[in-house]
Design a protein around this motif. Structure first.
Motif, PDB file in Angstrom:
ATOM      1  N   ALA A 384      -3.032   1.877  -0.950  1.00 55.71           N
ATOM      2  CA  ALA A 384      -4.184   1.916  -1.839  1.00 55.71           C
ATOM      3  C   ALA A 384      -5.459   1.663  -1.040  1.00 55.71           C
ATOM      4  O   ALA A 384      -5.452   0.960  -0.034  1.00 55.71           O
ATOM      5  N   ILE A 385      -6.550   2.275  -1.499  1.00 54.08           N
ATOM      6  CA  ILE A 385      -7.877   1.915  -1.003  1.00 54.08           C
ATOM      7  C   ILE A 385      -8.595   1.290  -2.198  1.00 54.08           C
ATOM      8  O   ILE A 385      -8.830   1.978  -3.202  1.00 54.08           O
ATOM      9  N   ASP A 386      -8.888   0.014  -2.103  1.00 53.34           N
ATOM     10  CA  ASP A 386      -9.502  -0.699  -3.216  1.00 53.34           C
ATOM     11  C   ASP A 386     -10.994  -0.360  -3.258  1.00 53.34           C
ATOM     12  O   ASP A 386     -11.766  -0.785  -2.397  1.00 53.34           O
ATOM     13  N   LEU A 592      -4.391   6.185  -2.183  1.00 57.04           N
ATOM     14  CA  LEU A 592      -4.829   6.160  -3.574  1.00 57.04           C
ATOM     15  C   LEU A 592      -6.140   5.409  -3.640  1.00 57.04           C
ATOM     16  O   LEU A 592      -6.166   4.208  -3.398  1.00 57.04           O
ATOM     17  N   GLN A 593      -7.225   6.072  -3.959  1.00 55.58           N
ATOM     18  CA  GLN A 593      -8.489   5.362  -4.170  1.00 55.58           C
ATOM     19  C   GLN A 593      -8.489   4.845  -5.610  1.00 55.58           C
ATOM     20  O   GLN A 593      -8.440   5.630  -6.554  1.00 55.58           O
ATOM     21  N   MET A 602       0.084   1.897  -9.945  1.00 53.61           N
ATOM     22  CA  MET A 602      -0.270   1.939  -8.516  1.00 53.61           C
ATOM     23  C   MET A 602       0.782   1.187  -7.696  1.00 53.61           C
ATOM     24  O   MET A 602       1.204   1.642  -6.640  1.00 53.61           O
ATOM     25  N   LYS A 603       1.195   0.036  -8.222  1.00 54.07           N
ATOM     26  CA  LYS A 603       2.169  -0.758  -7.467  1.00 54.07           C
ATOM     27  C   LYS A 603       3.501  -0.024  -7.324  1.00 54.07           C
ATOM     28  O   LYS A 603       4.105  -0.036  -6.260  1.00 54.07           O
ATOM     29  N   ALA A 604       3.929   0.639  -8.406  1.00 56.43           N
ATOM     30  CA  ALA A 604       5.197   1.375  -8.330  1.00 56.43           C
ATOM     31  C   ALA A 604       5.077   2.534  -7.344  1.00 56.43           C
ATOM     32  O   ALA A 604       6.010   2.824  -6.588  1.00 56.43           O
ATOM     33  N   ARG A 610      10.430   3.915  -7.983  1.00 56.81           N
ATOM     34  CA  ARG A 610      10.422   4.724  -9.178  1.00 56.81           C
ATOM     35  C   ARG A 610      11.118   4.012 -10.323  1.00 56.81           C
ATOM     36  O   ARG A 610      10.666   4.027 -11.453  1.00 56.81           O
ATOM     37  N   ALA A 611      12.244   3.377  -9.986  1.00 58.11           N
ATOM     38  CA  ALA A 611      13.020   2.702 -11.031  1.00 58.11           C
ATOM     39  C   ALA A 611      12.180   1.633 -11.714  1.00 58.11           C
ATOM     40  O   ALA A 611      12.254   1.458 -12.928  1.00 58.11           O
ATOM     41  N   ALA A 612      11.354   0.936 -10.932  1.00 60.20           N
ATOM     42  CA  ALA A 612      10.524  -0.125 -11.515  1.00 60.20           C
ATOM     43  C   ALA A 612       9.581   0.473 -12.557  1.00 60.20           C
ATOM     44  O   ALA A 612       9.378  -0.100 -13.624  1.00 60.20           O
TER      45      ALA A 612
END
Ligand code: ADP
Ligand code: ZN
Length: 723
Positions: A384-386, A592-593, A602-604, A610-612
């Protein structure tokens, strides 16, 4: 005694009309006929025998005009029409119309002329004539137009040679709609999981009857090769396969892969076919001459003579839901069609819909898992790009870390994809003096700046106009500023950042035809492009060998509307887009911006878990009773006058039959409150899963007051859109 049949006409009506069968005409249910309807003749279908017609109508019944020379619609297709009409509350005639899209007149074949060498060389030789003679020296008949083109001469040159007796004109046999695919043309060497998957499909096919399999494989795992084995088996059995694709414009690469595997192209079915091609394909499918059809959702309604297998590729795709006319989900209807026809259905996805995932978890669908990429390629890593901490400079949209990664990728001779699911230049234009925002006169929506077309466009009704010279409110000039990015604006930034790069923008509004789209995709595949800037057109199923870097410019975009499917869609879309990276060589990488790196979606994505994602989403749907654990239907009331719409919607909600399991929510003003000058109110109906929603709606609506004037009521069972 006159014989009477009930005929379904392809207009928005549920009931069949009675017609008299003229003496000497032999008619059975399913026969395609022509009947007089009002001032014209229409193509219609015999739905049933009518043993005891109402004697009072006896003298007023008209005769069937004629029987068309095409095979009758099979009971299996007629049952499907009945079922779908009942489930979606679409008039049966409207559904039937979709099965009769063979064009008004099938008409006779157009004659194709060819030429062949028969006589001595002409007295007078010219270079043009010599080229034709050289071409036809093989003694075979060549299509006339083709011969002229290949020899580089005008048709007149060929006519001249016919006059001289050197050539003769012959009538050629009609070209078949599709040549038969060879199931053993070039079978691939499947790897282990593919072998197991293909065997499972072959077993389902051999067993016969209805079943549903989900080919659940990560992007690049070779799902297509697996279902091709099912297609091959079906061809060997002499039966037909229907392959549905969400977007037919995107199937260029698919057609090539099919050709590589089976030696010839499959027949295609979509809205851009010419009327003649459409008519010929329809007849050939009905005659059983076409072993494989690949098509958009409308291919569901073709009159297959001997359907043996249904494949739904990218089954999670939203494009399968038809939102106007008959509202139906083509994936769901494919399963229904498979059930009625008693044939296996194969669904295919790297990110199955929550519905399908639940069916697979419960064992209702057989899961064929391909957990690894073909050739041992790794799945892309994602970070990720925060945007709160390291966002781009003001009025820019690409963060420095992403820009750096793009630079490195193109220096290495690889491709980068920047994804932004927004067409045009900017989603909003405002006056920076008074704050006035340019909006659509017909809709509750901003006008989107499309610089390439030099117009401001409404994405809901198509209204467009040039940018005004002065602000309509404060009359200041040159004060308009664009707010936010669309792909065209992103392209501008990319050109500044990477002046030497070859850039291509892929957006549906910039692409006129299927052919054009296929060419653009081929350019990328062949490596003639360094940076692709694209909307969701690029998300779907392409294989770009040199693409290793994907940047999602605004990962939060799809989460913004509070729709119950927003998280599912965002997950699927972003997963698919990032999945374009690193398919053939090197390691793919995705950025991911986002403003919310802690969001579960985003976390998954980042954790590749994927399962989460499915666990959490399934748990939420179960707890709240949303599909597939409950049913939804949406009733949309609209009118030119706001009070008319609201009053009718209230009236309708007021007479909803009360039922302890059903909740009727609303009416509420729709999130998109005005479209095309129509004011919109929504009622949402929610029920448990084991409930006859369609029957409930039918009871309800039979009591509803007639819609008068501009009032309109649209019913959507299993809605996908809540705007
Ligand atoms: P998916 O649809 O699962 O994303 P594809 O079916 O597009 O994956 O396959 C990814 C790539 O791997 C394609 O280029 C395909 O031709 C190739 N591929 C898959 N399986 C095989 C195989 N057994 N032999 C050769 N190439 C394969
Ligand atoms: Zn509009």
């Amino acid at each position: 005694m006159r014989r009477v049949v009930d005929v379904q006409v392809p207009v928005a009506l549920d009931q069949a009309y009675s017609y008299v069968v003229p003496d000497g005409m032999d008619l059975q249910p399913g026969d395609v006929i022509c009947v007089p309807l009002g001032p014209r003749d229409v193509t219609a279908v015999v739905w049933a025998e009518n043993p005891s017609p109402n004697p009072r109508l006896d003298n007023r019944l008209k005769d069937v005009a004629r029987k068309l020379d095409v095979p009758p619609l099979k009971p299996e297709l007629r049952s499907f029409v009945d079922w779908m009409a009942g489930y979606t509350l679409t008039p049966r005639g409207t559904v039937l119309r979709m099965t009769l899209r063979m064009g008004e007149q099938l008409g006779p074949e157009r004659v194709r002329l060819g030429v062949r060498m028969v006589g001595p060389k002409p007295q007078r030789m010219t270079p043009a004539r010599a080229r034709v003679i050289a071409l036809l020296a093989d003694g075979f008949a060549h299509p006339k137009g083709e011969a002229a083109e290949q020899a580089g001469v005008s048709p007149g040159v060929i006519d001249g040679l016919v006059d001289e007796g050197t050539l003769e004109t012959v009538v050629l046999a009609a070209e078949p709609v599709a040549r038969p695919p060879d199931p053993d043309f070039k079978p691939p060497d499947l790897y282990e999981s593919q072998i197991a998957g293909a065997q499972m499909l072959r077993d389902s096919i051999a067993k016969g009857g209805y079943s549903v399999s989900l080919i659940d494989g990560v992007t690049g795992s070779g799902k297509t090769e697996v279902y091709f084995e099912g297609v091959a088996e079906t061809i060997r059995a002499g039966r037909q396969t229907m392959i549905l694709m969400p977007e037919i414009a995107l199937t260029g690469a698919f057609l090539e892969r099919f050709t590589a595997r089976f030696g010839v192209k499959p027949a295609e079915w979509h809205s851009q076919l010419t009327p003649r091609k459409r008519a010929r394909t329809w007849s050939a499918v009905a005659a059983g001459e076409v072993p494989v059809v690949v098509g958009a959702r409308s291919a569901l309604f073709l009159p297959y003579k001997n359907l043996g297998l249904i494949v739904v590729d990218e089954e999670h795709d939203q494009a399968y839901k038809q939102e106007d006319g008959a509202r139906y989900h083509a994936r769901d209807m494919a399963v229904v069609r498979g059930h009625i026809a008693q044939v296996p259905v194969v669904l295919c996805s790297a990110t199955p819909s929550v519905e399908t995932e639940v069916n697979a978890r419960k064992g209702r669908y057989q899961r064929i898992a391909l957990p690894q990429r073909f050739g041992g390629q790794h799945l892309p890593s994602i970070e990720a790009i925060d945007l709160k901490a390291e966002g781009p400079p003001r009025n820019r949209f690409i963060a420095p870390r992403l820009a750096e990664a793009v630079k490195i990728a193109i220096e290495r001779g690889e491709q980068a994809l920047l994804f932004l699911n927004r067409r045009g230049y900017a989603p909003l234009t405002l006056c920076n003096k008074c704050g006035f925002r340019l909006s659509c006169p017909n809709c509750d929506a901003w006008l989107v700046d499309h610089r390439f077309r030099r117009r401001l466009v409404c994405h809901h009704c198509g209204f467009s106009k040039p940018l005004p010279d002065a602000c309509p409110k404060c009359e200041a000039t040159e004060t308009f500023v664009p707010c936010g990015p669309g792909v065209e604006r992103l392209e501008e930034e990319v050109r500044v950042l990477f002046p030497a790069a070859r850039i291509m923008v892929l957006s549906s509004d910039l692409i006129a035809t299927v052919e054009h789209m296929r060419e653009e995709l081929a350019q990328i595949e062949q490596g003639h492009v360094d940076i692709i800037v694209g909307t969701q057109l690029v998300a779907k199923g392409h294989n770009f060998p040199k693409l290793n870097l994907v940047g999602i410019v605004d990962a939060d975009l799809g989460l913004a509307n509070g729709d119950p499917r927003a998280t599912e869609r965002t997950f699927q879309l972003l997963h698919q887009v990032v999945g374009r990276a690193g398919r053939e060589a090197g390691r793919g990488h995705g950025f991911l911006q986002t403003h919310q790196p802690e969001h579960p979606v985003m976390k998954a994505l980042i954790a590749q878990d994927r399962a989460a994602f499915y666990d959490a989403e399934i748990e939420l749907r179960e707890r709240t009773g949303y599909p597939p654990f409950g049913r939804l239907a949406s009733l949309l009331v609209s009118a030119g006058d706001k009070h008319d719409a609201e009053r009718y919607a209230r009236q309708l909600a007021g007479i909803a039959p009360s039922h302890e399991d059903v909740r009727v929510l609303g009416p509420a003003e729709a999130p998109l409150a005005v479209v095309r000058g129509r004011y919109r109110f929504r009622i949402l109906v929610k029920s448990p899963r084991a409930f006859d929603m369609s029957g409930y709606l039918r009871d309800w609506l039979s009591q509803a007051p007639k819609t008068k004037g501009t009032l309109k009521l649209e019913i959507d069972v299993d809605p996908q859109s809540f705007l």
